[in-house]
Enzyme design. Structure first.
Site, PDB file in Angstrom:
ATOM      1  N   SER A 135       0.865  -1.178   0.000  1.00 53.67           N
ATOM      2  CA  SER A 135       0.000   0.000   0.000  1.00 53.67           C
ATOM      3  C   SER A 135       0.901   1.227   0.000  1.00 53.67           C
ATOM      4  CB  SER A 135      -0.879  -0.042   1.260  1.00 53.67           C
ATOM      5  OG  SER A 135      -1.654   1.116   1.382  1.00 53.67           O
ATOM      6  N   LYS A 161      -1.068  -0.907  -4.447  1.00 53.77           N
ATOM      7  CA  LYS A 161      -2.264  -0.103  -4.145  1.00 53.77           C
ATOM      8  C   LYS A 161      -1.785   1.309  -3.887  1.00 53.77           C
ATOM      9  CE  LYS A 161      -4.749   0.123   0.244  1.00 53.77           C
ATOM     10  NZ  LYS A 161      -5.576  -0.650   1.209  1.00 53.77           N
ATOM     11  N   LYS A 163      -2.861   5.184  -2.550  1.00 54.27           N
ATOM     12  CA  LYS A 163      -3.856   5.969  -1.829  1.00 54.27           C
ATOM     13  C   LYS A 163      -4.246   7.153  -2.701  1.00 54.27           C
ATOM     14  CE  LYS A 163      -3.997   3.780   2.146  1.00 54.27           C
ATOM     15  NZ  LYS A 163      -5.262   3.233   2.715  1.00 54.27           N
ATOM     16  N   ASP A 188      -7.169   3.261  -3.160  1.00 52.69           N
ATOM     17  CA  ASP A 188      -7.914   3.315  -1.894  1.00 52.69           C
ATOM     18  C   ASP A 188      -8.121   4.777  -1.505  1.00 52.69           C
ATOM     19  OD1 ASP A 188      -9.034   2.955   0.597  1.00 52.69           O
ATOM     20  OD2 ASP A 188      -7.329   1.882   1.471  1.00 52.69           O
ATOM     21  N   GLU A 213     -11.188   1.073  -3.748  1.00 51.04           N
ATOM     22  CA  GLU A 213     -11.524   0.788  -2.352  1.00 51.04           C
ATOM     23  C   GLU A 213     -12.104   2.021  -1.650  1.00 51.04           C
ATOM     24  OE1 GLU A 213      -8.162  -1.003  -0.380  1.00 51.04           O
ATOM     25  OE2 GLU A 213      -8.992  -0.744   1.623  1.00 51.04           O
ATOM     26  N   ASP A 238     -13.936  -1.375   2.611  1.00 51.11           N
ATOM     27  CA  ASP A 238     -13.075  -1.598   3.771  1.00 51.11           C
ATOM     28  C   ASP A 238     -13.842  -1.065   4.998  1.00 51.11           C
ATOM     29  OD1 ASP A 238     -11.169  -1.295   5.805  1.00 51.11           O
ATOM     30  OD2 ASP A 238      -9.644  -0.354   4.568  1.00 51.11           O
ATOM     31  N   LYS A 262     -10.424  -6.951   7.542  1.00 49.48           N
ATOM     32  CA  LYS A 262      -9.443  -6.607   8.574  1.00 49.48           C
ATOM     33  C   LYS A 262     -10.009  -7.104   9.885  1.00 49.48           C
ATOM     34  CE  LYS A 262      -7.664  -2.385   6.451  1.00 49.48           C
ATOM     35  NZ  LYS A 262      -7.748  -0.917   6.454  1.00 49.48           N
ATOM     36  N   GLY A 290      -4.573  -4.395   5.843  1.00 53.51           N
ATOM     37  CA  GLY A 290      -3.613  -4.203   6.938  1.00 53.51           C
ATOM     38  C   GLY A 290      -3.799  -2.850   7.576  1.00 53.51           C
TER      39      GLY A 290
HETATM   40  O1  OSB Z   1      -7.324   1.727   4.384  1.00 53.06           O
HETATM   41  O2  OSB Z   1      -6.198  -0.008   4.085  1.00 53.06           O
HETATM   42  C1  OSB Z   1      -6.348   1.065   4.648  1.00 53.06           C
HETATM   43  C2  OSB Z   1      -3.312   1.780   6.846  1.00 53.06           C
HETATM   44  C3  OSB Z   1      -3.905   2.437   7.901  1.00 53.06           C
HETATM   45  C4  OSB Z   1      -5.247   2.687   7.864  1.00 53.06           C
HETATM   46  C5  OSB Z   1      -6.009   2.256   6.771  1.00 53.06           C
HETATM   47  C6  OSB Z   1      -5.422   1.567   5.734  1.00 53.06           C
HETATM   48  C7  OSB Z   1      -4.039   1.355   5.756  1.00 53.06           C
HETATM   49  C8  OSB Z   1      -3.299   0.710   4.675  1.00 53.06           C
HETATM   50  C9  OSB Z   1      -2.015   0.021   5.045  1.00 53.06           C
HETATM   51  O3  OSB Z   1      -3.590   0.798   3.506  1.00 53.06           O
HETATM   52  C10 OSB Z   1      -1.940  -1.389   4.616  1.00 53.06           C
HETATM   53  C11 OSB Z   1      -0.795  -2.130   5.262  1.00 53.06           C
HETATM   54  O4  OSB Z   1      -0.845  -2.422   6.477  1.00 53.06           O
HETATM   55  O5  OSB Z   1       0.166  -2.435   4.564  1.00 53.06           O
HETATM   56 MG    MG Z   2      -8.530   0.710   2.988  1.00 54.39          MG
END
Ligand code: OSB
Ligand code: MG
Length: 369
Positions: A135, A161, A163, A188, A213, A238, A262, A290
């Protein structure tokens, strides 16, 4: 098993590189570790809320309060270390899934250690390695973004992925796609858009994304359903998926075609397995999300992600993608074919390093029945 003590540790770890989402930029992560001792064994759990209520309502302080005043007393009243009994006992308490999950995870680790089996066996997991994605946060420039993506692809990650947020979306996708036309790519938004942004979001269909996402707010199943009808890319939820019930409703409303699981967000492994099983029955793929966990939480995620319907690459990356030094030994590494291996020892199958944990600890408290 007869529980001797429950210990809570509030720890903080600095990231290797800042992590920016539509909520903002963070340089480190505070989180709570849960340690349950019984009959000479220790079960470990990790609570995934952060310092501020941005991803969801919970914070490390609300977790601490709810664990101390409600969940740990409920566990002691039950006089059992059985994670399913614990899960039933705390169901009357509304919300607070991340606090509940942290303690339930520790009980699962403990139970698997008592039986001398990897946690994956108790869950009914069938996979022994998980395809790893990464991510990638929002960067200062598009060049910084593509350089990071290039670095991770070079390390062997199978899926990227990125953001997104308003102003960092179509151009970010275009920049990554231009450089890497064939990679598995998804985005995401962490709820940064509303239906008023539908035209911008529709432009993402041009980039052959695996999924989009959580474009809208967590509560907003209905507008996700409207957006899904306007887009060809599959939506994935999510933050909106709080358990089996919201998962079923989202699928019946066609608010998404894929679900991110999650364990902290849904309140523990029992509920997570329920979401997994529902999606499996309905032919809906899931993948393991995650929360930038330490190796303890990540090991837990690996065992959960071994269930058969986790068919898309996970947000499960190597320790060094997150932290200078992880809390476990050995650290999580990427295999030469872009996977992470589910640990094989009893319980979570990784060794927390007490010395490193002590160094990162800001507050500690031990509870006894
Ligand atoms: O939305 O998936 C998410 C990290 C913190 C809060 C929300 C998210 C995330 C990540 C990190 O995308 C994913 C990872 O742990 O590698
Ligand atoms: Mg997410």
């Amino acid at each position: 098993m007869k529980i001797d003590s429950v210990e809570l540790l509030l720890v903080r770890l600095p990231y290797v590189h800042f992590f920016e989402t539509s909520f903002g930029r963070e340089y480190d992560r505070p989180f709570i570790l849960v340690k349950v001792r019984a009959e000479g064994l220790t079960g470990w759990g990790e609570c995934v809320a952060s310092g501020e209520p941005l991803y969801s309502e919970e914070t490390t302080e609300t977790e601490w309060h709810v664990l101390k005043d409600f969940l740990i007393p409920a566990l002691f009243r039950g006089r059992s270390s059985d994670p399913e009994a614990f899960c039933r006992a705390v169901r009357p308490f509304r919300g607070n899934p991340m606090a509940k999950a942290g303690l339930e995870l520790a009980l699962w680790d403990l139970t698997a250690k008592e039986r001398g089996v990897p946690l994956r066996k108790l869950y009914g997991g069938t996979q022994d390695e998980i395809p790893a994605g990464v991510s990638v946060g929002i960067e200062d420039t598009l060049d910084d973004l593509t350089a990071r993506v290039e670095g991770y692809l070079g390390e062997g990650y199978r899926r990227i992925k990125i953001k997104i947020k308003p102003g960092w979306d179509v151009e970010a996708c275009a920049a990554v796609r231009r450089r890497f036309p064939d990679i598995l790519l998804q985005v995401d938004a962490n709820g940064a858009y509303t239906l008023a942004d539908a035209e911008t979001l529709r432009r993402l269909d041009a980039f052959n994304l695996l999924l989009v996402e959580q474009p809208f707010a967590p509560f907003d199943l209905w507008d996700h359903s409207r957006l899904q009808k306007m887009m060809t890319s599959p939506l994935c939820l999510d933050e909106s998926i709080l358990g089996v019930t919201t998962a079923r409703q989202a699928l019946e409303m066609e608010s998404c075609r894929i679900i991110n699981i999650k364990v902290g967000r849904v309140g523990g492994p029992v509920e997570a397995r329920g979401v997994h099983d529902l999606c499996r029955e309905r032919g809906v793929p899931v993948w393991c999300g995650g929360m930038l966990e330490s190796g303890i939480g990540r090991a837990h995620n690996l065992h959960l992600a071994s269930l058969p319907n986790f068919t898309l690459p996970a947000d499960l990356s190597a320790s060094k993608r997150y932290y200078h030094q992880d809390l476990i030994d050995p650290e999580v590494e990427l295999t030469d074919h872009g996977t992470v291996v589910v640990p094989d020892g009893p319980g979570i199958g990784v060794n927390p390093v007490e010395r490193r944990i002590r160094r990162a600890t800001m507050r500690r408290r031990v509870f006894k029945p």
